[in-house]
Design a protein around this motif. Structure first.
Motif, PDB file in Angstrom:
ATOM      1  N   THR A 122       0.824  -1.215   0.000  1.00 54.41           N
ATOM      2  CA  THR A 122       0.000   0.000   0.000  1.00 54.41           C
ATOM      3  C   THR A 122       0.852   1.257   0.000  1.00 54.41           C
ATOM      4  OG1 THR A 122      -1.734  -1.170   1.238  1.00 54.41           O
ATOM      5  CG2 THR A 122      -1.852   1.233   1.204  1.00 54.41           C
ATOM      6  N   LEU A 123       1.883   1.285   0.838  1.00 57.84           N
ATOM      7  CA  LEU A 123       2.744   2.461   0.925  1.00 57.84           C
ATOM      8  C   LEU A 123       3.568   2.648  -0.347  1.00 57.84           C
ATOM      9  CD1 LEU A 123       3.967   2.207   4.630  1.00 57.84           C
ATOM     10  CD2 LEU A 123       2.429   3.922   3.659  1.00 57.84           C
ATOM     11  N   CYS A 124       4.076   1.558  -0.910  1.00 53.60           N
ATOM     12  CA  CYS A 124       4.834   1.670  -2.165  1.00 53.60           C
ATOM     13  C   CYS A 124       3.964   2.222  -3.278  1.00 53.60           C
ATOM     14  CB  CYS A 124       5.381   0.299  -2.567  1.00 53.60           C
ATOM     15  SG  CYS A 124       6.812  -0.238  -1.612  1.00 53.60           S
ATOM     16  N   CYS A 125       2.705   1.808  -3.279  1.00 55.17           N
ATOM     17  CA  CYS A 125       1.767   2.276  -4.299  1.00 55.17           C
ATOM     18  C   CYS A 125       1.494   3.772  -4.156  1.00 55.17           C
ATOM     19  CB  CYS A 125       0.472   1.472  -4.195  1.00 55.17           C
ATOM     20  SG  CYS A 125      -0.797   1.931  -5.394  1.00 55.17           S
ATOM     21  N   THR A 126       1.222   4.215  -2.938  1.00 56.74           N
ATOM     22  CA  THR A 126       0.847   5.616  -2.730  1.00 56.74           C
ATOM     23  C   THR A 126       2.044   6.565  -2.768  1.00 56.74           C
ATOM     24  OG1 THR A 126       0.923   5.225  -0.330  1.00 56.74           O
ATOM     25  CG2 THR A 126      -1.224   5.088  -1.388  1.00 56.74           C
ATOM     26  N   VAL A 127       3.175   6.119  -2.251  1.00 61.97           N
ATOM     27  CA  VAL A 127       4.341   7.014  -2.141  1.00 61.97           C
ATOM     28  C   VAL A 127       5.170   7.031  -3.421  1.00 61.97           C
ATOM     29  CG1 VAL A 127       6.487   7.461  -0.910  1.00 61.97           C
ATOM     30  CG2 VAL A 127       4.449   6.736   0.354  1.00 61.97           C
ATOM     31  N   TYR A 128       5.425   5.852  -3.998  1.00 60.36           N
ATOM     32  CA  TYR A 128       6.327   5.777  -5.149  1.00 60.36           C
ATOM     33  C   TYR A 128       5.606   5.582  -6.485  1.00 60.36           C
ATOM     34  CZ  TYR A 128       9.837   5.309  -1.521  1.00 60.36           C
ATOM     35  OH  TYR A 128      10.631   5.526  -0.439  1.00 60.36           O
ATOM     36  N   TRP A 129       4.520   4.825  -6.463  1.00 57.52           N
ATOM     37  CA  TRP A 129       3.680   4.572  -7.623  1.00 57.52           C
ATOM     38  C   TRP A 129       4.489   3.896  -8.726  1.00 57.52           C
ATOM     39  CZ3 TRP A 129      -0.404   2.648  -8.859  1.00 57.52           C
ATOM     40  CH2 TRP A 129      -1.320   3.046  -9.841  1.00 57.52           C
ATOM     41  N   ARG A 130       3.984   3.913  -9.929  1.00 60.09           N
ATOM     42  CA  ARG A 130       4.519   3.069 -10.998  1.00 60.09           C
ATOM     43  C   ARG A 130       5.686   3.680 -11.768  1.00 60.09           C
ATOM     44  NH1 ARG A 130      -1.196   3.826 -14.176  1.00 60.09           N
ATOM     45  NH2 ARG A 130      -0.812   5.919 -14.987  1.00 60.09           N
ATOM     46  N   THR A 131       6.059   4.893 -11.469  1.00 54.60           N
ATOM     47  CA  THR A 131       7.190   5.517 -12.167  1.00 54.60           C
ATOM     48  C   THR A 131       8.503   5.347 -11.415  1.00 54.60           C
ATOM     49  OG1 THR A 131       6.746   7.654 -11.110  1.00 54.60           O
ATOM     50  CG2 THR A 131       5.703   7.242 -13.248  1.00 54.60           C
ATOM     51  N   SER A 132       8.455   4.727 -10.251  1.00 54.19           N
ATOM     52  CA  SER A 132       9.658   4.615  -9.430  1.00 54.19           C
ATOM     53  C   SER A 132      10.197   3.195  -9.387  1.00 54.19           C
ATOM     54  CB  SER A 132       9.357   5.075  -7.995  1.00 54.19           C
ATOM     55  OG  SER A 132      10.463   4.824  -7.150  1.00 54.19           O
ATOM     56  N   PRO A 133      11.481   3.011  -9.680  1.00 54.68           N
ATOM     57  CA  PRO A 133      12.085   1.676  -9.547  1.00 54.68           C
ATOM     58  C   PRO A 133      12.120   1.197  -8.101  1.00 54.68           C
ATOM     59  CG  PRO A 133      13.770   3.333  -9.996  1.00 54.68           C
ATOM     60  CD  PRO A 133      12.446   4.003 -10.176  1.00 54.68           C
ATOM     61  N   SER A 167       7.810  -0.085 -18.776  1.00 59.55           N
ATOM     62  CA  SER A 167       8.384   0.725 -19.856  1.00 59.55           C
ATOM     63  C   SER A 167       7.509   0.667 -21.106  1.00 59.55           C
ATOM     64  CB  SER A 167       9.802   0.232 -20.184  1.00 59.55           C
ATOM     65  OG  SER A 167       9.772  -1.035 -20.824  1.00 59.55           O
ATOM     66  N   MET A 168       6.731  -0.402 -21.272  1.00 56.27           N
ATOM     67  CA  MET A 168       5.820  -0.513 -22.408  1.00 56.27           C
ATOM     68  C   MET A 168       4.758   0.582 -22.369  1.00 56.27           C
ATOM     69  SD  MET A 168       5.250  -4.657 -22.333  1.00 56.27           S
ATOM     70  CE  MET A 168       3.782  -4.521 -23.352  1.00 56.27           C
ATOM     71  N   PHE A 169       4.446   1.071 -21.166  1.00 57.30           N
ATOM     72  CA  PHE A 169       3.435   2.111 -21.003  1.00 57.30           C
ATOM     73  C   PHE A 169       4.065   3.495 -20.806  1.00 57.30           C
ATOM     74  CE2 PHE A 169       1.726  -1.910 -19.480  1.00 57.30           C
ATOM     75  CZ  PHE A 169       0.504  -1.985 -20.143  1.00 57.30           C
ATOM     76  N   GLY A 170       5.390   3.558 -20.860  1.00 52.26           N
ATOM     77  CA  GLY A 170       6.078   4.830 -20.713  1.00 52.26           C
ATOM     78  C   GLY A 170       6.225   5.298 -19.279  1.00 52.26           C
ATOM     79  N   PHE A 171       6.013   4.402 -18.300  1.00 49.64           N
ATOM     80  CA  PHE A 171       6.104   4.796 -16.891  1.00 49.64           C
ATOM     81  C   PHE A 171       7.551   4.897 -16.423  1.00 49.64           C
ATOM     82  CE2 PHE A 171       1.899   2.311 -16.510  1.00 49.64           C
ATOM     83  CZ  PHE A 171       1.187   3.396 -16.983  1.00 49.64           C
ATOM     84  N   VAL A 172       8.396   4.001 -16.913  1.00 43.62           N
ATOM     85  CA  VAL A 172       9.823   4.042 -16.598  1.00 43.62           C
ATOM     86  C   VAL A 172      10.609   3.858 -17.890  1.00 43.62           C
ATOM     87  CG1 VAL A 172       9.537   3.125 -14.257  1.00 43.62           C
ATOM     88  CG2 VAL A 172       9.953   1.550 -16.152  1.00 43.62           C
ATOM     89  N   GLU A 173      11.882   4.211 -17.829  1.00 39.22           N
ATOM     90  CA  GLU A 173      12.751   4.069 -18.995  1.00 39.22           C
ATOM     91  C   GLU A 173      13.708   2.906 -18.765  1.00 39.22           C
ATOM     92  OE1 GLU A 173      16.145   6.645 -21.439  1.00 39.22           O
ATOM     93  OE2 GLU A 173      14.932   7.592 -19.864  1.00 39.22           O
ATOM     94  N   LYS A 174      13.793   2.028 -19.753  1.00 38.92           N
ATOM     95  CA  LYS A 174      14.712   0.886 -19.636  1.00 38.92           C
ATOM     96  C   LYS A 174      16.152   1.403 -19.648  1.00 38.92           C
ATOM     97  CE  LYS A 174      12.912  -0.987 -23.268  1.00 38.92           C
ATOM     98  NZ  LYS A 174      12.633  -1.883 -24.427  1.00 38.92           N
ATOM     99  N   LYS A 175      16.890   1.086 -18.604  1.00 36.60           N
ATOM    100  CA  LYS A 175      18.280   1.514 -18.509  1.00 36.60           C
ATOM    101  C   LYS A 175      19.128   0.380 -17.954  1.00 36.60           C
ATOM    102  CE  LYS A 175      17.170   6.334 -17.321  1.00 36.60           C
ATOM    103  NZ  LYS A 175      17.345   7.368 -16.277  1.00 36.60           N
ATOM    104  N   SER A 176      20.347   0.273 -18.447  1.00 41.88           N
ATOM    105  CA  SER A 176      21.258  -0.727 -17.899  1.00 41.88           C
ATOM    106  C   SER A 176      21.607  -0.396 -16.457  1.00 41.88           C
ATOM    107  CB  SER A 176      22.529  -0.810 -18.747  1.00 41.88           C
ATOM    108  OG  SER A 176      23.176   0.458 -18.821  1.00 41.88           O
ATOM    109  N   GLU A 177      21.650   0.921 -16.150  1.00 42.41           N
ATOM    110  CA  GLU A 177      21.943   1.341 -14.774  1.00 42.41           C
ATOM    111  C   GLU A 177      20.855   0.872 -13.816  1.00 42.41           C
ATOM    112  OE1 GLU A 177      21.847   3.279 -17.385  1.00 42.41           O
ATOM    113  OE2 GLU A 177      23.669   4.513 -17.522  1.00 42.41           O
ATOM    114  N   VAL A 218      20.389   4.070  -4.408  1.00 38.75           N
ATOM    115  CA  VAL A 218      20.785   3.547  -5.717  1.00 38.75           C
ATOM    116  C   VAL A 218      20.097   4.246  -6.881  1.00 38.75           C
ATOM    117  CG1 VAL A 218      20.715   1.497  -7.203  1.00 38.75           C
ATOM    118  CG2 VAL A 218      21.397   1.282  -4.795  1.00 38.75           C
ATOM    119  N   PHE A 219      18.789   4.509  -6.729  1.00 35.97           N
ATOM    120  CA  PHE A 219      18.009   4.985  -7.858  1.00 35.97           C
ATOM    121  C   PHE A 219      17.798   6.506  -7.894  1.00 35.97           C
ATOM    122  CE2 PHE A 219      16.273   0.572  -7.260  1.00 35.97           C
ATOM    123  CZ  PHE A 219      16.819   0.050  -8.422  1.00 35.97           C
ATOM    124  N   LEU A 220      18.038   7.195  -6.793  1.00 35.05           N
ATOM    125  CA  LEU A 220      17.791   8.648  -6.793  1.00 35.05           C
ATOM    126  C   LEU A 220      19.086   9.436  -6.843  1.00 35.05           C
ATOM    127  CD1 LEU A 220      14.892   8.916  -4.183  1.00 35.05           C
ATOM    128  CD2 LEU A 220      14.748   8.751  -6.685  1.00 35.05           C
TER     129      LEU A 220
END
Length: 220
Positions: A122-133, A167-177, A218-220
Motif C-alpha cells: 500500500t505504501l509503495c503504491c501511494t508514495v512511489y507509484w509506478r514511475t519509481s524503480p 516501460s511498455m506504457f512509458g512509466f519508466v525508462e529501460k536503462k542498464s543502470e 541507488v536509484f535517486l
C-alpha cells in the motif's frame, strides 16, 4: 481503465472495481485450496505471498497517472489491511483466510507478517507509484524473493521483468543502470533476510525497509 473513458475518475473507478475483483478472486482461490488441504499450509501461504503483490502491480497501468490513480489503486491492498486487522484481532472469524496466510494456523499471526506485507504494498503504491524503480524493487523482492541466493535471483528477475512491463506504457525508462541497481538491491535484500533481526522482527518488515532505504541511494 482510463483508456476506455474520457473521465479519469470514472476510469479509475472502473480500474478499481476490476482490480478488487481480480484480487478477491485470487485470494478466494487460495482460501479454498487451504480449506481443502490441496497444498501444504506453508506452501499455500507462500503462493499467496508471491502472487498477490505481483498480480496487483499488473493492474497498475489501468489507473490514471498522478496521485489520484495511485490512491485509488492503493484501495486494493488497503481493503486487505482492514481484513487482516479484523481477523488478526479476532473480531472476525475466517478460518480459510487464516490457513491461507499463516504459517501455523494461528489467527494472531496475521497482525505480523501478512499485515506488514499489505502495508508495504500500500505504501509503495501511494508514495512511489509506478514511475519509481523503488516501488518495483521493494514489491518484487518482497513477493518473489525468499531465502538467500534464490531470493536474490527471483527478486532480481521479477524487478527487471516489471521494468520492461512498465516501460511498455512509458512509466519508466529501460536503462542498464537500473538493471544493475535492481541486482544490488536484490542482493542486499537477500542478505538482510538472512540476518537474525529478520527472524526476530519479520522479513516482511525488514526486507521492504532495506529495499526502500537502499533503493533511495541507488536509484535517486
Amino acid at each position: 481503465m482510463i483508456f476506455l473513458t474520457k473521465s479519469p475518475l470514472t476510469g479509475d473507478l472502473c480500474a478499481l472495481t476490476f482490480s478488487i475483483c481480480v484480487a478477491l478472486s485470487l485470494l478466494r482461490c487460495f482460501e479454498e485450496t487451504a480449506r481443502r488441504g490441496v497444498f501444504d499450509q506453508k506452501l499455500n501461504r507462500k503462493l499467496v505471498h508471491i502472487t498477490f503483490g505481483l498480480q496487483f502491480m499488473l493492474c497498475w497501468p489501468l489507473f490514471s497517472s498522478g496521485s489520484q490513480g495511485a490512491f485509488m489503486a492503493a484501495v486494493v491492498p488497503g481493503v486487505n489491511i482492514v481484513k487482516v486487522l479484523l481477523i488478526g484481532y479476532g473480531i472476525v472469524k475466517d478460518e480459510a483466510t487464516v490457513k491461507s496466510m499463516s504459517r501455523f494456523g494461528d489467527y494472531r499471526e496475521l497482525i505480523r507478517g501478512p499485515l506488514y506485507y499489505v502495508c508495504t504494498i500500500t505504501l509503495c503504491c501511494t508514495v512511489y507509484w509506478r514511475t519509481s524503480p523503488i516501488a518495483i524493487a521493494a514489491i518484487c523482492n518482497l513477493c518473489a524473493g525468499d531465502g538467500s541466493i534464490a531470493m536474490a535471483v527471483a527478486g532480481f528477475i521479477a524487478s527487471v521483468g516489471y521494468m520492461y512491463y512498465f516501460s511498455m506504457f512509458g512509466f519508466v525508462e529501460k536503462k542498464s543502470e537500473m538493471v544493475v541497481g535492481f541486482f544490488v538491491v536484490s542482493l542486499m535484500s537477500a542478505l538482510v533476510e538472512s540476518l537474525p533481526i529478520s527472524t526476530k522482527l519479520d522479513d516482511n518488515l525488514t526486507v521492504p525497509l532495506a529495499n526502500v532505504l537502499l533503493g533511495t541511494l541507488v536509484f535517486l
